[in-house]
Design a protein around this motif. Structure first.
Motif, mmCIF file in Angstrom:
data_model
loop_
_atom_site.group_PDB
_atom_site.id
_atom_site.type_symbol
_atom_site.label_atom_id
_atom_site.label_comp_id
_atom_site.label_asym_id
_atom_site.label_seq_id
_atom_site.Cartn_x
_atom_site.Cartn_y
_atom_site.Cartn_z
ATOM 1 N N PRO A 93 0.795 -1.230 0.000
ATOM 2 C CA PRO A 93 0.000 0.000 0.000
ATOM 3 C C PRO A 93 0.827 1.281 0.000
ATOM 4 C CG PRO A 93 0.017 -0.969 2.172
ATOM 5 C CD PRO A 93 0.743 -1.896 1.287
ATOM 6 N N ASP B 214 -5.671 -7.941 -8.348
ATOM 7 C CA ASP B 214 -6.668 -7.886 -7.289
ATOM 8 C C ASP B 214 -6.434 -6.584 -6.532
ATOM 9 O OD1 ASP B 214 -8.489 -8.264 -5.347
ATOM 10 O OD2 ASP B 214 -7.337 -9.755 -4.241
ATOM 11 N N ILE B 215 -7.389 -5.689 -6.644
ATOM 12 C CA ILE B 215 -7.197 -4.366 -6.063
ATOM 13 C C ILE B 215 -7.830 -4.316 -4.687
ATOM 14 C CG2 ILE B 215 -7.696 -1.927 -6.362
ATOM 15 C CD1 ILE B 215 -7.623 -2.458 -9.351
ATOM 16 N N ASN B 216 -7.070 -3.882 -3.725
ATOM 17 C CA ASN B 216 -7.548 -3.786 -2.351
ATOM 18 C C ASN B 216 -7.561 -2.350 -1.901
ATOM 19 O OD1 ASN B 216 -7.921 -6.518 -1.356
ATOM 20 N ND2 ASN B 216 -5.770 -6.735 -1.910
ATOM 21 N N PRO B 217 -8.685 -1.690 -1.917
ATOM 22 C CA PRO B 217 -8.699 -0.358 -1.319
ATOM 23 C C PRO B 217 -8.922 -0.492 0.192
ATOM 24 C CG PRO B 217 -10.800 -0.814 -2.327
ATOM 25 C CD PRO B 217 -9.968 -2.052 -2.496
ATOM 26 N N GLY B 218 -9.161 0.611 0.842
ATOM 27 C CA GLY B 218 -9.510 0.545 2.258
ATOM 28 C C GLY B 218 -8.381 0.888 3.187
ATOM 29 N N TYR B 219 -7.216 1.242 2.638
ATOM 30 C CA TYR B 219 -6.112 1.587 3.528
ATOM 31 C C TYR B 219 -6.271 2.985 4.118
ATOM 32 C CZ TYR B 219 -3.776 -2.691 2.452
ATOM 33 O OH TYR B 219 -3.482 -4.021 2.358
#
Lengths: 375, 412, 170, 165
Positions: B34, B58-63
């Motif tokens: 991130p 694989d996209i991980n938002p939320g940081y």
């Protein structure tokens, strides 16, 4: 032998000349380039750039910043990742720094000096048979430029091994990019020099400088303009700087030296700047008449029938100065390019290398050969 | 010889679970973020790559999930303004305006004084310019063109200073209030904005000259991350990214709010929806915003900057200090907040990145029962999974730059 | 005695170098990043302090600027990057969110990065003005020059303990 | 304009439409869970409806409100580019039975929005291709936007191991 003879003999030895070249010219210039780059980019971007480092009240326009950088790097923690291949990890920065130093040996950085004749004007018509002559070229061989190619290719291994030995996927990608890039561009680079080789009939840098004479109309850039452009482009690609800084590719992959810290990283950093100087030196030698000053012969200026006699010492000084000026100008040009152009994408880079530069270099070579055959 | 081979090629001296002994011929999984230079704000992508080519992302938002909604539920309607500032922190004024309009809709305040409308339009457009300046500049920087970035940030600096003069903060203004704005325009505001616009346009031309005619920049942008019109609509894309796909949709034109209906401007529309079109749309929108601002400066009338409604306007200072009713009203206003009738409403404005909406559920007290933000970045970011696949690692940079994912808004 | 003087002088020299050569690792997460851009931009120009090289590899950077809110999800990444930084390393908490969590006091936001990593300089403000940031950098330069950052102090304490142990052992 | 949509829905689905309202210029329709997919498919495919684009999807938790018929309510906002109208479809849900059929098959854009709603409220979308947390991390227990979740309950992943002496 007398004492002076001994001194001249020592001065003429390759090791002394090489060390002197590195210590007096290359290292200071490339270190100063780091400062110049920061100040120049600042100038181009409406900024001030580093100017705060001081010893007491001495600030020297921020030059002290690069000294601060060097000191900091020396005292920085020297980190080797646990899973890295220790031997190769240590070897890699040396491998990328050493070849550039070695390759400098083929650059003629001035005319032959006759130490006993420094004060007098050397007649052009009958060259003197001096007892001592110091050749301002460390390594004079007929295959000089081949030597340069052979040695510089070794620098490849530096970046590739750094990427591989770091045990880091991003570093590995950077290393692979570096190798593919340098391989591709070396082809175009070599072929563009072949044109010069055909015209000048030699691969020995000093002989090339002699061939170009002091008449600017006879210099490599006029005789082989296309080769100059091709060589300059691929040379920048060789130095791995923007727009060809894919192996570093800051916002994408951090680059092959991602795991290096302290002075080991400093060596990569320095190697990059020394390479800039070196590329500038090669271009100056092959295309810009080397140490030739326009219309300055060994005995003085000759222009449109008039002539002005100048003593040998001054001639040497001016010629060495001319080469230094040309190198500095080319360094400046490279920095300006670096701060102007965006970065390529790997496939575009390969396209440019193989589909544009290589055919152009071949075309240049054939055209030159054709012209040579006709004339 | 065998010993040497083991030493150099085999890594046998390292206790390595990944070591398979031979040449790897399968896909490689790498982790981006991130904290990665190309990840605007902060986001993590797990990339499966085949050499340089991305097979799967694989996209991980939320940081940067900061709990906007939870915080809003604990705050009064006025106290939510600072939180909205930090949603899309590149164009805070638009968020302010959006929130204020949502609350006003719930309260049934339909008629706003004309001067107020002009002021809200002006600050929104200034914010839109700062947003696009940052987006274009940062993308250019990430592609290696550092100078255009600094030129554009220089312009942004002028606008920040102007907004600071207006609201007291450089970036997080909290200038808009329910039913009005905090205070009237600062003196000579209109003259200053004209001056800045006059200086801004040459800089935009300069940046355009540096970028548009640059073959490398052009090639890096063109054809990258293209999206078809149908896909864009099904994914709920909005804003410049949607318009780049060729859909002529702008909330300011299609559902005019404030006095956008009276102002003349064009909506730039692209054709292929690739990064180049997104970039060009943004560049043109800055010009249109500048046009809107000039019209506003010419037309802005005198008048009040708050609605005359005791529910949301604080009493005059003299009244607060000297009358008991005034003091109680002030007290209730501050402690309980603006009382909003129970109900729910969804309002949307054209944010920097697209349709920025606020969905409020009110329970009749001074605090929102639920305050949902329809974040354009979130919907836009979703498309990246699709656009990255099959491209090179290097293409992630322009794609992300042009989606202009803003962490605060996307992760709320 | 003589050796001690030499090492002190050497340390001073190192600290002089360090304070004018901050290679920053910008750990940018949120709104403060916009002001970080402004600090790097022509008007304020962080480069004047020799801190313009953003190095995105933690191995090569000295100064970690934690710019913006750190959430609980982000915290392991922050800690990891901090551990990866090569000594000597300094941390600036840029903005009030990084310093204390700011006005986000909820399930997701870490109440200040000093819960996770040691911090040398806190810069208040939401977001801080660029002038404040420059002030923070000057403050850090002073701290580094005098050898008073968290890690330098810790290294010194450990060296003293080692010495004590040696003298006790003898 | 959107009133026509409400009328069409009422005439077509009859009892499945629990409630309609058009307050604050927002048209909304309340639909029973089991008819959701049917209604949405109609909304998307019918020529007069043509709701081609998703706007948002969220959940409302009414725990603690004086009037609470159902604790949870799903709110889905749709928009039509061709017809320029909008509608909000609402679905009442009971606690303990937070299961809704996924809409991501009808509009691709709901994929992440459903993940978000799952993350924040614990609504399970049946048939969702990839239902996992999006904003928070796996170690997080509970669903923070439910009204009974304390505002500052943290599940830290990393804290420093040593303190300054």
């Amino acid at each position: 032998m007398t004492t002076t003879d001994w001194i001249f003999w020592v001065l003429d030895s390759a090791a002394v000349k090489w060390v002197a070249l590195i210590m007096i010219f290359v290292m200071p210039v490339s270190s100063l380039l780091t400062w110049a780059e920061r100040r120049q980019s600042a100038m181009m971007q409406d900024r001030l750039g580093p100017n705060r480092a001081n010893i007491g009240s001495i600030k020297l326009w921020g030059i002290l910043h690069f000294i601060a950088d060097a000191i900091k790097m020396i005292f920085k923690e020297d980190f080797i990742p646990e899973k890295a291949h220790k031997g190769l990890f240590i070897l890699a920065p040396i491998l990328s720094l050493a070849p550039v130093f070695i390759a400098f040996a083929v650059i003629p950085f001035g005319p032959t000096i006759y130490p006993h004749e420094l004060g007098s004007v050397i007649p052009l018509s009958n060259p003197i048979e001096a007892e001592h002559a110091i050749n301002l070229q460390v390594f004079n061989v007929e295959w000089g430029l081949l030597f340069y190619f052979a040695i510089l290719t070794l620098a490849n291994y530096g970046s590739v091994l750094a990427g591989w030995a770091s045990y880091n996927k991003w570093a590995l990608l950077g290393g692979l990019r570096a190798s593919s890039q340098m391989m591709s561009y070396e082809v175009a680079m070599g072929l563009s020099l072949m044109g010069c080789f055909l015209v000048m009939g030699t691969l020995e840098p000093d002989a090339m400088v002699q061939w170009q004479t002091s008449n600017p109309a006879h210099w490599g850039i006029v005789v082989q303009p296309l080769a100059f452009v091709l060589f300059f482009t691929s040379a920048i690609a060789e130095t791995k700087r923007a727009p060809f800084d894919l192996p570093e590719g800051e916002p994408e992959i951090i680059g092959y030296f991602v795991e290096y810290s302290g002075m080991r990283w400093g060596m990569f950093f320095l190697a990059e700047f020394i390479e800039i100087v070196f590329i500038a030196a090669v271009i100056a030698t092959v295309f810009l008449g080397g140490y030739q000053v326009p219309f300055l012969e060994a005995d003085g200026f000759h222009f449109a029938g008039t002539s002005l006699a100048i003593s040998h010492g001054f001639v040497v000084l001016m010629q060495v100065g001319a080469l230094a000026t040309k190198i500095l100008f080319l360094c400046f040009a490279q920095l300006a390019i670096r701060w102007t152009l965006p970065r390529f994408r790997p496939d575009q880079l390969m396209d440019l290398g193989w589909k544009r530069l290589l055919p152009l270099a071949l075309f240049n070579l054939m055209l030159t050969a054709l012209v040579m055959a006709v004339l | 010889m065998s010993e040497l081979k083991t030493l150099i090629l085999g890594r046998k001296n390292v206790d390595d679970p990944d070591d398979t002994g031979g040449m790897p011929n399968d896909l490689m999984t790498v982790n981006m973020g991130p904290s990665h230079p190309a990840m605007h704000g902060t986001i993590r992508i797990e990339l499966t790559i085949d050499g340089e080519r991305v097979v799967e992302a694989d996209i991980n938002p939320g940081y940067l999930h900061r709990g906007f909604e939870k915080e809003s539920e604990a705050a009064t309607y006025t106290q939510v303004f600072p939180y909205t500032d930090r949603l899309n922190y590149v164009s805070p004024m638009i968020n302010n305006v959006g929130w204020a309009m949502a609350v006003e809709k719930l309260m049934g305040i339909d008629e706003l004084p004309p001067r107020l409308q002009y002021i809200r339009v002006m600050v929104s457009e200034i914010s839109r310019i700062t947003d696009h300046l940052t987006c274009v500049g940062a993308s250019a920087m990430e592609l290696g063109a550092f100078a255009p970035f600094l030129f554009l940030v220089k312009v942004r600096e002028w606008l920040y200073e102007l907004l600071e003069e207006l609201s007291g903060a450089r970036l997080t203004h909290s200038y808009v209030r329910v039913g009005g704005v905090a205070k009237d325009l600062s003196p000579k505001f209109c003259a200053k904005i004209t001056d800045i616009l006059d200086r801004m346009e040459p800089v935009l031309d300069e940046a355009k000259g540096l970028l548009n005619s640059n073959k490398i920049f052009y090639d890096r942008m063109a054809g990258v991350g293209s999206f078809t019109e149908d896909d864009a609509i099904a994914y709920g894309l909005s804003g410049p990214c949607l318009r780049a796909c060729g859909v002529d949709y702008d909330v300011r034109k299609d559902f005019p709010y404030l006095n956008y209906g009276d102002l003349e401007f064009d909506v730039p529309v692209g054709t292929s929806g690739d990064c180049l079109d997104r970039y060009l749309v943004r560049l043109e929108e800055m010009r249109q915003s500048s046009l809107i601002l000039r019209q506003c400066i010419a037309q802005i009338p005198e008048g009040p900057v708050m609605v005359d409604d005791p529910r949301c306007v604080m009493p005059e200072k003299g009244e607060t200090y000297n009358t008991i009713e005034g003091m109680i009203r002030h007290f209730k206003h501050i402690v309980d907040g603006i009382r909003v009738e129970p109900g729910e409403a969804y309002t949307f404005v054209e944010g920097g990145n697209g349709e920025l909406g606020f969905f409020i559920v009110a329970d009749g007290t001074g605090r929102p029962w639920k305050a949902y933000c329809r974040a354009p970045s979130f919907s836009n970011l979703q498309t990246v999974t699709k656009t990255i696949s099959g491209r090179l690692i290097s293409d992630i940079v322009p794609i992300f730059g042009m989606i202009n994912m803003i962490g605060g808004e996307c992760d709320k | 005695m003589g050796l001690e003087i030499t090492t002190t002088k050497l340390e001073d020299l190192a600290n002089w170098g360090r304070k004018f050569s901050f290679f920053t690792y910008p750990f940018i997460t949120a709104c403060c990043g916009m002001e970080f851009m402004s600090v790097a931009a022509p008007k304020y120009d962080i480069a004047r302090f020799g801190a313009e090289f953003p190095r995105f590899s933690p191995r090569q950077s000295d100064l970690m600027m934690v710019v913006g809110t750190i959430t609980e999800k982000q915290a392991p990444a922050l800690k990891r990057v901090y551990d990866q930084l090569a000594e000597p390393k300094y941390v600036i908490a840029f903005g009030v969110c990084a310093s204390t969590g700011g006005f986000y006091q909820n399930y997701s936001v870490v109440p200040g990065i000093d819960q996770i990593i040691p911090v040398d300089v806190y810069i208040p403000g939401c977001p801080p003005r660029p002038e404040q940031v420059l002030d923070g950098i000057i403050l850090l330069q002073k701290k580094v020059g005098e050898g008073r950052t968290v890690n330098q102090m810790r290294a010194r304490r450990e060296a003293m303990k080692d010495k004590q142990r040696q003298s006790e052992g003898v | 304009m959107s009133k026509a949509v409400l009328d069409a829905l009422k005439s077509k689905f009859g009892d499945a439409i629990l409630e309609t309202s058009s307050k604050n210029t927002d048209e909304s329709v309340t639909v029973a869970v089991d008819k959701l997919i049917e209604v949405c498919t109609f909304l998307r495919d019918d020529e007069k409806m043509a709701f081609d684009s998703p706007v948002f999807l969220t959940c409302i938790d009414r725990l603690g409100l004086p009037v609470m018929e159902h604790r949870f309510e799903l709110a889905v906002q749709l928009r039509s580019f061709t017809k320029r109208h909008r509608i909000r479809v609402k679905v009442p849900m009971e606690e303990g039975k937070l299961k809704v059929p996924t809409l991501s098959g009808l509009w691709a854009g709901f994929n992440w929005l459903e993940r978000e709603t799952y993350d924040m409220y614990g609504v399970e979308f049946e048939g969702h291709p990839d239902l996992r947390r999006i904003y928070l991390y796996d170690e997080f227990k509970g669903h923070p936007l439910r009204k009974d979740f304390p505002k500052d309950l943290r599940f830290p992943l990393a804290r420093r191991e040593w303190a300054d002496e």
